[in-house]
Design a protein around this motif. Structure first.
Motif, PDB file in Angstrom:
ATOM      1  N   HIS A 259      91.758 131.272 -22.873  1.00 14.67           N
ATOM      2  CA  HIS A 259      90.155 131.954 -23.252  1.00 14.67           C
ATOM      3  C   HIS A 259      89.356 130.703 -22.704  1.00 14.67           C
ATOM      4  N   LEU A 260      88.533 131.050 -21.819  1.00 14.49           N
ATOM      5  CA  LEU A 260      87.915 129.984 -21.203  1.00 14.49           C
ATOM      6  C   LEU A 260      86.348 130.118 -21.402  1.00 14.49           C
ATOM      7  N   THR A 261      85.586 128.996 -21.845  1.00 17.56           N
ATOM      8  CA  THR A 261      84.056 129.267 -22.046  1.00 17.56           C
ATOM      9  C   THR A 261      83.466 128.187 -20.889  1.00 17.56           C
ATOM     10  N   ALA A 262      82.537 128.504 -20.180  1.00 21.42           N
ATOM     11  CA  ALA A 262      81.944 127.578 -19.237  1.00 21.42           C
ATOM     12  C   ALA A 262      80.632 127.544 -19.297  1.00 21.42           C
ATOM     13  N   LEU A 263      79.680 126.668 -18.997  1.00 20.43           N
ATOM     14  CA  LEU A 263      78.263 126.316 -18.987  1.00 20.43           C
ATOM     15  C   LEU A 263      78.050 125.565 -17.887  1.00 20.43           C
ATOM     16  N   VAL A 264      76.626 126.052 -17.245  1.00 24.32           N
ATOM     17  CA  VAL A 264      75.792 125.286 -16.480  1.00 24.32           C
ATOM     18  C   VAL A 264      74.441 125.258 -17.065  1.00 24.32           C
ATOM     19  N   ALA A 265      73.880 124.062 -17.240  1.00 24.21           N
ATOM     20  CA  ALA A 265      72.380 124.064 -17.982  1.00 24.21           C
ATOM     21  C   ALA A 265      71.504 123.215 -16.925  1.00 24.21           C
ATOM     22  N   SER A 266      70.269 123.533 -17.196  1.00 26.68           N
ATOM     23  CA  SER A 266      69.172 122.527 -16.701  1.00 26.68           C
ATOM     24  C   SER A 266      69.419 121.084 -17.403  1.00 26.68           C
ATOM     25  N   THR A 267      68.880 120.006 -16.679  1.00 22.68           N
ATOM     26  CA  THR A 267      68.993 118.821 -17.591  1.00 22.68           C
ATOM     27  C   THR A 267      68.099 118.768 -18.769  1.00 22.68           C
ATOM     28  N   SER A 276      81.984 133.461 -21.046  1.00 24.89           N
ATOM     29  CA  SER A 276      83.458 133.316 -21.520  1.00 24.89           C
ATOM     30  C   SER A 276      84.324 134.468 -20.923  1.00 24.89           C
ATOM     31  N   ILE A 277      85.567 134.049 -20.760  1.00 23.22           N
ATOM     32  CA  ILE A 277      86.330 134.946 -20.140  1.00 23.22           C
ATOM     33  C   ILE A 277      87.968 134.573 -20.724  1.00 23.22           C
ATOM     34  N   ILE A 278      88.571 135.818 -20.578  1.00 24.36           N
ATOM     35  CA  ILE A 278      90.177 135.597 -21.103  1.00 24.36           C
ATOM     36  C   ILE A 278      90.891 136.278 -19.870  1.00 24.36           C
ATOM     37  N   GLY A 279      92.031 135.646 -19.694  1.00 27.14           N
ATOM     38  CA  GLY A 279      92.987 136.160 -18.673  1.00 27.14           C
ATOM     39  C   GLY A 279      94.324 135.148 -18.406  1.00 27.14           C
ATOM     40  N   HIS A 284      92.323 132.347 -11.098  1.00 24.59           N
ATOM     41  CA  HIS A 284      91.567 133.514 -11.241  1.00 24.59           C
ATOM     42  C   HIS A 284      90.443 133.606 -12.060  1.00 24.59           C
ATOM     43  N   ILE A 285      90.377 133.193 -13.458  1.00 22.19           N
ATOM     44  CA  ILE A 285      89.543 133.108 -14.373  1.00 22.19           C
ATOM     45  C   ILE A 285      88.492 132.034 -14.305  1.00 22.19           C
TER      46      ILE A 285
END
Ligand SMILES: NCc1[nH]cc(CCC(=O)O)c1CC(=O)O
Length: 312
Positions: A259-267, A276-279, A284-285
């Protein structure tokens, strides 16, 4: 025949503690090796007065150590995974990723108030764009100020200088044995997504050194290796380095699904791209979640941050 293994380490308390911990674990195996630490000064240790992301480049803490491995001055190194660039170095391998400790960020305030309780206008010290951005998303009324130095220095600055709170990696505090006494609040990944690989170590050695690779493989922790691999695949695909607000955290369930959660944000924390993604497959994920985030609009934010850094 007993072989002597030389481990290169930065001089900081944290780096030395991590390196000594690995030696201890290797000694427990009872195999015919002895161990020795050689101190190495890196660019990241010398530059203490500017924002880390500005002196920039990838792997500020890692480059000199890798060079020493190439030169055979040292045989291996213990890195904090989050300081290791996501692209690999030629001729070297990450031979093992030991079990991760607490991946969360630790919030430490002088008043004992939590992040959500701090009075408006309070000053929060961090050297991380990722932490600053995520704090501002939740609390745009707070002020972020850059704070640099190793853990001891930052804790001292928090008490003595004009900061109301600071944020540090819980892992660093845990490893040097201070967590219980000083942490006000462990920030839930929902609130502040950790850095890629935070809390994990990476054991690096020369690719051709099969004897050492075999030894280090004993310390590999499959759960950690798989989850960190997914986080790093994400980082590699967004080409983040440590210069942009990027975070990711992965866990494994009983079916061995990641289970992967990832983020990109402005400063400034105003724009947040999170998925979020599961695999099954870490590469690949990690790649897939990065592509989704880039499609959401993160690409423009990343380009903007990079441009700002170049102009400053
Ligand atoms: N960027 C510096 C750094 N690299 C690794 C750690 C310790 C935590 C870890 O192992 O993830 C820290 C300190 C911090 O971020 O507070």
């Amino acid at each position: 025949m007993t072989r002597n293994i030389i481990l290169g380490s930065r001089r900081s308390n944290l780096a030395m503690t991590q390196t000594r911990w690995v030696i201890q674990e290797l000694e427990k195996l009872g195999l015919p090796f002895t161990f020795e630490i050689k101190e190495i000064t890196t660019k990241g240790d010398q530059i203490l007065d500017v924002t880390l992301s500005k002196v920039g480049g990838k792997g500020l803490f890692v480059k000199e150590i890798e060079q020493a491995m190439h030169n055979r001055e040292i045989d291996m190194a213990v890195h904090s995974m989050k300081d290791v660039p996501s692209g690999r170095s030629e001729g070297l391998v990450l031979a093992a990723v030991p079990e991760r400790v607490d991946p969360r960020d630790a919030f430490i305030s002088n008043s004992g108030k939590t992040l959500m309780e701090l009075p408006s206008g309070s000053i929060v010290g961090t050297s991380s764009l990722r932490r600053g951005s995520q704090v501002l998303t939740k609390r745009p009324d707070l002020e972020i100020q850059w704070i640099r130095g190793n853990i001891d220095t930052r804790l001292r600055k928090c008490r003595e200088e004009n900061f109301d709170a600071i944020i540090l990696a819980a892992a660093g505090l845990e490893r040097v044995g201070w967590t219980e006494d000083i942490v006000t609040e462990f920030l839930d990944p929902e609130l502040c997504l950790p850095a890629v690989g935070q809390g994990a170590l990476g054991l690096e050695c020369r690719e051709e050194d099969h004897e050492l690779r075999e030894l280090l493989a004993h310390l590999n922790h499959e759960y950690t290796a798989r989850t960190v691999a997914a986080e790093r695949a994400f980082l590699r695909t967004v080409e983040g380095g440590c210069t942009v607000p990027i975070g990711a955290h992965a866990t494994l369930d009983e079916q061995n699904q990641i289970h992967l959660t990832a983020l990109v944000a402005s400063t400034d924390g105003k724009q947040v791209f999170k998925e979020s993604i599961i695999g099954e497959d870490p590469d690949h994920i990690g790649t897939e979640v990065a592509e989704r985030i880039l499609r959401q609009g993160a690409k423009e934010v990343l380009d903007k941050v990079k441009e700002d850094l170049e102009n400053n």
